[in-house]
Write a protein that holds these residues in place. Structure first.
Motif, PDB file in Angstrom:
ATOM      1  N   ASP A 119       0.837  -1.192   0.000  1.00 34.08           N
ATOM      2  CA  ASP A 119       0.000   0.000   0.000  1.00 34.08           C
ATOM      3  C   ASP A 119       0.875   1.246   0.000  1.00 34.08           C
ATOM      4  O   ASP A 119       0.622   2.201  -0.729  1.00 34.08           O
ATOM      5  CB  ASP A 119      -0.971   0.002   1.180  1.00 34.08           C
ATOM      6  CG  ASP A 119      -0.284  -0.143   2.538  1.00 34.08           C
ATOM      7  OD1 ASP A 119       0.861  -0.639   2.601  1.00 34.08           O
ATOM      8  OD2 ASP A 119      -0.905   0.237   3.540  1.00 34.08           O
ATOM      9  N   TRP A 128      -6.959   5.680   1.378  1.00 33.30           N
ATOM     10  CA  TRP A 128      -5.897   6.659   1.601  1.00 33.30           C
ATOM     11  C   TRP A 128      -6.206   7.890   0.750  1.00 33.30           C
ATOM     12  O   TRP A 128      -6.257   7.804  -0.471  1.00 33.30           O
ATOM     13  CB  TRP A 128      -4.532   6.081   1.246  1.00 33.30           C
ATOM     14  CG  TRP A 128      -3.416   7.009   1.623  1.00 33.30           C
ATOM     15  CD1 TRP A 128      -2.619   7.704   0.762  1.00 33.30           C
ATOM     16  CD2 TRP A 128      -2.980   7.353   2.934  1.00 33.30           C
ATOM     17  NE1 TRP A 128      -1.716   8.467   1.463  1.00 33.30           N
ATOM     18  CE2 TRP A 128      -1.922   8.266   2.810  1.00 33.30           C
ATOM     19  CE3 TRP A 128      -3.392   6.985   4.217  1.00 33.30           C
ATOM     20  CZ2 TRP A 128      -1.262   8.814   3.903  1.00 33.30           C
ATOM     21  CZ3 TRP A 128      -2.732   7.517   5.298  1.00 33.30           C
ATOM     22  CH2 TRP A 128      -1.675   8.419   5.141  1.00 33.30           C
ATOM     23  N   GLU A 142       1.438   4.410  -2.953  1.00 38.13           N
ATOM     24  CA  GLU A 142       1.349   5.806  -2.526  1.00 38.13           C
ATOM     25  C   GLU A 142       2.605   6.574  -2.951  1.00 38.13           C
ATOM     26  O   GLU A 142       2.513   7.673  -3.496  1.00 38.13           O
ATOM     27  CB  GLU A 142       1.191   5.910  -1.005  1.00 38.13           C
ATOM     28  CG  GLU A 142      -0.119   5.379  -0.479  1.00 38.13           C
ATOM     29  CD  GLU A 142      -0.104   5.177   1.032  1.00 38.13           C
ATOM     30  OE1 GLU A 142       0.758   5.764   1.724  1.00 38.13           O
ATOM     31  OE2 GLU A 142      -0.959   4.432   1.524  1.00 38.13           O
ATOM     32  N   SER A 200      -6.919   4.163  -4.130  1.00 38.06           N
ATOM     33  CA  SER A 200      -7.611   4.330  -2.849  1.00 38.06           C
ATOM     34  C   SER A 200      -9.057   3.868  -2.857  1.00 38.06           C
ATOM     35  O   SER A 200      -9.635   3.652  -1.794  1.00 38.06           O
ATOM     36  CB  SER A 200      -7.587   5.801  -2.433  1.00 38.06           C
ATOM     37  OG  SER A 200      -8.405   6.569  -3.294  1.00 38.06           O
ATOM     38  N   SER A 249      -4.147   1.039  -1.801  1.00 37.49           N
ATOM     39  CA  SER A 249      -4.103   1.650  -0.483  1.00 37.49           C
ATOM     40  C   SER A 249      -5.514   2.149  -0.174  1.00 37.49           C
ATOM     41  O   SER A 249      -5.813   3.331  -0.316  1.00 37.49           O
ATOM     42  CB  SER A 249      -3.092   2.797  -0.461  1.00 37.49           C
ATOM     43  OG  SER A 249      -2.946   3.277   0.855  1.00 37.49           O
TER      44      SER A 249
END
Length: 177
Positions: A104, A141, A108, A169, A138
């Protein structure tokens, strides 16, 4: 650490910032030297755009544990959304170096390069395509502040950034103008 874990749950999955902040504060009273709780609280403050206080908690968390890949990555995001790229590069690079199995985090980090370093756009895009094909994500996020900053910097691929952010996300970024 129960209060801190619950705060993270409330913040990340319920978007209940008010109660998350209460539980972070309780946890910090019990565990003032927890890098994870300080970093989590900093991330909450960042999402509330309380940048001055967020920076204090990010720095405290990194003083406690400067070898945490996630903390370095989160602080780099914090700096990037404020257009503090020179400072952010150090933490972004350190997060890449410290990364082990946090997939994850890896998506990012490549997204930050995609959004904030136009000279690395093609490489970052290729890396993100590979990671997304492997279903690295992720969930929840928030990358909206990265997109907002990219717009301020006249990034030429805003719609592509929104699409990548959504794939990473699962959040909708279509409202960002």
């Amino acid at each position: 650490f129960v209060n801190g874990n619950y705060a993270i749950f409330l913040y990340t999955f319920r978007q209940n910032y008010e109660n998350a902040e209460l539980f972070f504060k309780k946890s910090l009273e019990e565990n003032p030297n927890s890098s994870g709780i300080n970093g989590g609280y900093a991330t909450l403050l960042n999402s509330k755009r309380n940048y001055l206080e967020a920076e204090i908690y990010y720095k405290k968390s990194l003083n406690i544990n400067h070898l945490d890949a996630n903390l370095n990555g989160n602080f780099s995001q914090f700096l990037l959304i404020q257009n503090r790229k020179d400072e952010a590069k150090k933490y972004l690079q350190k997060a890449f170096e410290l990364h082990t199995t946090e997939n994850d985090l890896l998506v990012e980090l490549w997204f930050y390069k995609l959004a904030h370093f136009q000279e690395e756009y093609t490489t970052a895009k290729d890396k993100l395509d590979e990671l997304i094909d492997l279903e690295y994500k992720s969930p929840n996020w928030d990358l909206s502040q990265n997109i907002e900053q990219a717009i301020k910097e006249n990034h030429p691929h805003i719609e592509a950034l929104k699409e990548y952010a959504n794939k990473i996300s699962g959040l909708d970024y279509s409202h960002i103008k």
